[in-house]
Design an enzyme around this catalytic site. Structure first.
Site, PDB file in Angstrom:
ATOM      1  N   ARG A 121       0.812  -1.216   0.000  1.00 44.48           N
ATOM      2  CA  ARG A 121       0.000   0.000   0.000  1.00 44.48           C
ATOM      3  C   ARG A 121       0.855   1.280   0.000  1.00 44.48           C
ATOM      4  O   ARG A 121       0.362   2.356  -0.284  1.00 44.48           O
ATOM      5  CB  ARG A 121      -0.962  -0.008   1.202  1.00 44.48           C
ATOM      6  N   ARG A 161      29.841  23.232   4.413  1.00 47.77           N
ATOM      7  CA  ARG A 161      29.817  21.857   3.902  1.00 47.77           C
ATOM      8  C   ARG A 161      30.614  20.967   4.856  1.00 47.77           C
ATOM      9  O   ARG A 161      31.294  21.456   5.750  1.00 47.77           O
ATOM     10  CB  ARG A 161      30.339  21.845   2.471  1.00 47.77           C
ATOM     11  N   LYS A 200       8.615  -1.136   3.634  1.00 46.47           N
ATOM     12  CA  LYS A 200       7.715  -0.256   4.405  1.00 46.47           C
ATOM     13  C   LYS A 200       8.336   0.241   5.713  1.00 46.47           C
ATOM     14  O   LYS A 200       8.330   1.443   5.990  1.00 46.47           O
ATOM     15  CB  LYS A 200       6.395  -0.966   4.706  1.00 46.47           C
ATOM     16  N   ASN A 249      -7.568  -3.411  17.729  1.00 48.92           N
ATOM     17  CA  ASN A 249      -6.307  -4.096  18.032  1.00 48.92           C
ATOM     18  C   ASN A 249      -5.164  -3.223  17.517  1.00 48.92           C
ATOM     19  O   ASN A 249      -5.104  -2.902  16.333  1.00 48.92           O
ATOM     20  CB  ASN A 249      -6.320  -5.448  17.306  1.00 48.92           C
ATOM     21  N   ASN A 291      41.329  25.868  -4.609  1.00 45.62           N
ATOM     22  CA  ASN A 291      41.844  24.619  -4.041  1.00 45.62           C
ATOM     23  C   ASN A 291      41.923  23.479  -5.035  1.00 45.62           C
ATOM     24  O   ASN A 291      42.470  22.425  -4.738  1.00 45.62           O
ATOM     25  CB  ASN A 291      40.971  24.185  -2.849  1.00 45.62           C
TER      26      ASN A 291
HETATM   27  C1  UD1 Z   1      -2.696  -5.902  11.669  1.00 48.68           C
HETATM   28  C2  UD1 Z   1      -3.654  -6.747  12.499  1.00 48.68           C
HETATM   29  C3  UD1 Z   1      -4.851  -5.907  12.897  1.00 48.68           C
HETATM   30  C4  UD1 Z   1      -4.388  -4.669  13.654  1.00 48.68           C
HETATM   31  C5  UD1 Z   1      -3.346  -3.881  12.840  1.00 48.68           C
HETATM   32  C6  UD1 Z   1      -2.742  -2.800  13.697  1.00 48.68           C
HETATM   33  C7  UD1 Z   1      -3.424  -9.034  11.623  1.00 48.68           C
HETATM   34  C8  UD1 Z   1      -4.026 -10.077  10.778  1.00 48.68           C
HETATM   35  N1  UD1 Z   1      -4.093  -7.866  11.700  1.00 48.68           N
HETATM   36  O1  UD1 Z   1      -3.356  -5.527  10.474  1.00 48.68           O
HETATM   37  O2  UD1 Z   1      -5.726  -6.666  13.740  1.00 48.68           O
HETATM   38  O3  UD1 Z   1      -5.492  -3.844  13.948  1.00 48.68           O
HETATM   39  O4  UD1 Z   1      -2.284  -4.743  12.433  1.00 48.68           O
HETATM   40  O5  UD1 Z   1      -1.893  -1.949  12.963  1.00 48.68           O
HETATM   41  O6  UD1 Z   1      -2.411  -9.253  12.239  1.00 48.68           O
HETATM   42  N2  UD1 Z   1       3.986  -8.719   8.456  1.00 48.68           N
HETATM   43  C9  UD1 Z   1       4.967  -9.670   8.339  1.00 48.68           C
HETATM   44  N3  UD1 Z   1       4.689 -10.804   7.637  1.00 48.68           N
HETATM   45  C10 UD1 Z   1       3.480 -11.048   7.080  1.00 48.68           C
HETATM   46  C11 UD1 Z   1       2.482 -10.062   7.211  1.00 48.68           C
HETATM   47  C12 UD1 Z   1       2.754  -8.908   7.910  1.00 48.68           C
HETATM   48  O7  UD1 Z   1       6.081  -9.502   8.836  1.00 48.68           O
HETATM   49  O8  UD1 Z   1       3.330 -12.126   6.488  1.00 48.68           O
HETATM   50  C13 UD1 Z   1       4.288  -7.494   9.217  1.00 48.68           C
HETATM   51  C14 UD1 Z   1       4.216  -6.214   8.393  1.00 48.68           C
HETATM   52  O9  UD1 Z   1       5.488  -5.858   7.892  1.00 48.68           O
HETATM   53  C15 UD1 Z   1       3.732  -5.192   9.415  1.00 48.68           C
HETATM   54  C16 UD1 Z   1       2.969  -6.021  10.439  1.00 48.68           C
HETATM   55  O10 UD1 Z   1       3.332  -7.364  10.234  1.00 48.68           O
HETATM   56  O11 UD1 Z   1       4.814  -4.547  10.061  1.00 48.68           O
HETATM   57  C17 UD1 Z   1       1.467  -5.859  10.316  1.00 48.68           C
HETATM   58  O12 UD1 Z   1       1.059  -6.276   9.023  1.00 48.68           O
HETATM   59  P1  UD1 Z   1      -0.010  -5.469   8.184  1.00 48.68           P
HETATM   60  O13 UD1 Z   1      -0.204  -6.141   6.879  1.00 48.68           O
HETATM   61  O14 UD1 Z   1       0.327  -4.038   8.172  1.00 48.68           O
HETATM   62  O15 UD1 Z   1      -1.307  -5.739   9.093  1.00 48.68           O
HETATM   63  P2  UD1 Z   1      -2.605  -4.857   9.182  1.00 48.68           P
HETATM   64  O16 UD1 Z   1      -3.466  -5.109   8.005  1.00 48.68           O
HETATM   65  O17 UD1 Z   1      -2.244  -3.460   9.474  1.00 48.68           O
HETATM   66 CA    CA Z   2      -0.333  -2.295   9.530  1.00 52.50          CA
END
Ligand code: UD1
Ligand code: CA
Length: 466
Positions: free
Chosen positions: A16, A333, A23, A170, A386
């Site tokens: 996104r 600089r 990100k 959450n 220089n």
């Molecule tokens: C998630 C939560 C949601 C919460 C929100 C808060 C889940 C399913 N949902 O949604 O309940 O309200 O965060 O901000 O957990 N990531 C990984 N590996 C993956 C997927 C994600 O490392 O396979 C990491 C992303 O880099 C990110 C974090 O997990 O830092 C959250 O993932 P993201 O896709 O942003 O979740 P949300 O849709 O925001």
């Molecule tokens: Ca998120």
């Protein structure tokens, strides 16, 4: 105290964001989001931090260095799958594991510490950091039973209309009993709207096993902001800026217009310093007391002493001593050092040079690769020549030298102490102590030249008319 672990989720590409940059590497107040999260986890006394990274996330790893352990999540199958990758490092350990997203940069160490404590005091197997949100769009909703106990978390895309109307969200931060976490993770499926393994499903699994599951409510929902796109990134930037600016004002710094003052997270400013609008203070900058930083100055990775005035100038990786001043419209600089009481006026560029105490360069001067002594005066338009097209050379100007206007100092060259250089000189040879150097053609006055020329022109004209 219980052992404290933290798992930072940072493997998501962040589609996104529509960006080439991972990100969590997008900066907020000059620091990558994941840097804020790890720093706050450290301050909340996490004994071990495991960061989950995705394929190609070398930038994350090289940025964070040895502050964390890393586990690779090869495919982004969801947040539960991401945490499961930490199994090899954490499974079987006794203690509390906090899971925090790498894209929630505003969470503070105080909040994280409160969640750890609350979780431990309640003897819970899982504690969710929740927040009240007037606009819960995009977040998972906390679903509570008739008795007010947490039952489960439902993602926006899976929510019924009644569930979607819930305003307790959450934040994506949780504490778990470490062993219970990995046991429950093994049971998480991906039968949901996104076909992902959701970490929030662990809550319902533990609840069904009659374990204690609680929620700790965050007071300020802004702190939980999850950055998924550039609109949220700009909100995070604004909120972080407000927080940083407030801290400086409480510490005795005057910000004329905090909404238009941009100070990155690690900048230090002494009391009674005044910062005018449009100023950008970046990186590892340290500013002393009683300074005046006037409108539209940019200071990067620099050390500024006490009582310094900076006017609409740019200063990079440089040092300004006590009582020195610069500007308007000048540029230090990298590797420039102005000692105590140095005056640099307008339209002056300094590069990799040291200027001794109380020396002056008032106007329109270029100083490069120079070592300048004390009480030296550089006249308007002095140029340190220089560069010969291939190499840079050094110029030394010793104490009390007075360099006349429009002088070229062709490096390498040394001007000894207590000397004068006549205005308009091009200095190619060293100037000995106590000398006056004049290096320009001697003036010749041709008397009556102008009227003679006019007379000749008139004669030519009258001849052609004949
Ligand atoms: C998630 C939560 C949601 C919460 C929100 C808060 C889940 C399913 N949902 O949604 O309940 O309200 O965060 O901000 O957990 N990531 C990984 N590996 C993956 C997927 C994600 O490392 O396979 C990491 C992303 O880099 C990110 C974090 O997990 O830092 C959250 O993932 P993201 O896709 O942003 O979740 P949300 O849709 O925001
Ligand atoms: Ca998120």
């Amino acid at each position: 105290m219980n052992q404290r672990y933290a798992v930072v989720l940072a493997a998501g590409q962040g589609t996104r964001m529509k960006s080439k940059l991972y990100k969590v590497m997008h900066p907020v107040a000059g620091k990558p989001m994941v840097g804020h999260v790890v720093e706050q986890a450290e301050k909340a006394q996490a004994d071990q931090i495991v960061t989950i990274v995705g394929v190609g996330a070398e930038t994350v790893q090289s940025y964070l260095g040895d502050r964390c352990d890393y586990v690779l999540q090869e495919e982004q199958l969801g947040t539960a799958h991401a945490v499961l990758q930490a199994k090899e490092v954490l499974e079987g350990k006794e203690g509390t594991t906090m899971v925090v997203c790498g894209d929630t940069p505003l969470l503070t160490a105080e909040t994280l510490d409160s969640v750890y404590r609350f979780h431990e005091e309640k003897g819970a197997k899982a504690t969710i950091l929740s927040a009240h949100s007037e606009d819960p769009t995009g977040y998972g909703r906390i679903i509570r039973g008739a008795n007010g106990e947490v039952e489960k978390i439902v993602e926006q895309k899976d929510a019924t209309p009644e569930e979607a109307a819930v305003k307790e969200i959450n934040t994506g931060t949780y504490c778990f009993d470490n062993r219970a976490l990995f046991e429950a993770l093994a049971q998480v499926g991906n039968d949901n709207a996104q076909g992902e393994y959701y970490l929030p499903d662990v809550i319902e699994i533990l609840k069904k096993q009659n374990e204690v599951v609680t929620a700790f409510q965050l007071e300020d929902q802004d702190d939980a902001l999850g950055v998924n796109d550039r609109v949220a990134l700009s909100q995070a930037e604004r909120l972080m800026r407000e927080r940083i600016n407030k801290k400086h004002m409480k510490n005795g710094v005057t910000l004329i217009d905090p909404a238009a003052t941009y100070i990155e997270s690690d900048v230090v400013i002494g009391s009674d310093t005044v910062v005018e609008p449009g100023v950008y203070l970046k990186g590892d900058t340290v500013i002393g007391e009683d300074c005046l930083i006037q409108a539209h100055s940019v200071i990067v990775d620099s050390t500024i002493g006490n009582g310094v005035t900076i006017t609409s100038s740019t200063i990079e990786q440089s040092v300004m001593g006590d009582g020195s001043d610069i500007g308007p419209n000048s540029h230090l600089r990298p590797q420039s050092v102005l000692k105590e009481g140095v005056h640099v006026g307008n339209f002056v560029e300094v590069k990799k040079s040291t200027i001794g105490r109380h020396s002056k360069a008032g106007h329109l001067t270029y100083i490069g690769d120079a070592e300048i002594g004390e009480h030296v005066n550089l006249g308007c338009g002095t140029v340190f020549v220089n560069y010969d097209g291939k190499k840079k050379h050094k110029t030394v100007v010793k104490d009390n030298a007075f360099i006349g206007c429009n002088t070229n100092l062709i490096a390498p060259v040394t001007v000894e102490a207590d000397t004068y250089i006549a205005a308009g000189s091009t200095i190619t040879d060293d100037v000995p102590e106590d000398a006056l150097a004049i290096a320009r053609a001697r003036q010749v006055n041709k008397e009556g030249y102008v009227s003679k020329r006019l007379q000749k022109a008139e004669e030519r004209q009258s001849e052609s008319q004949k």
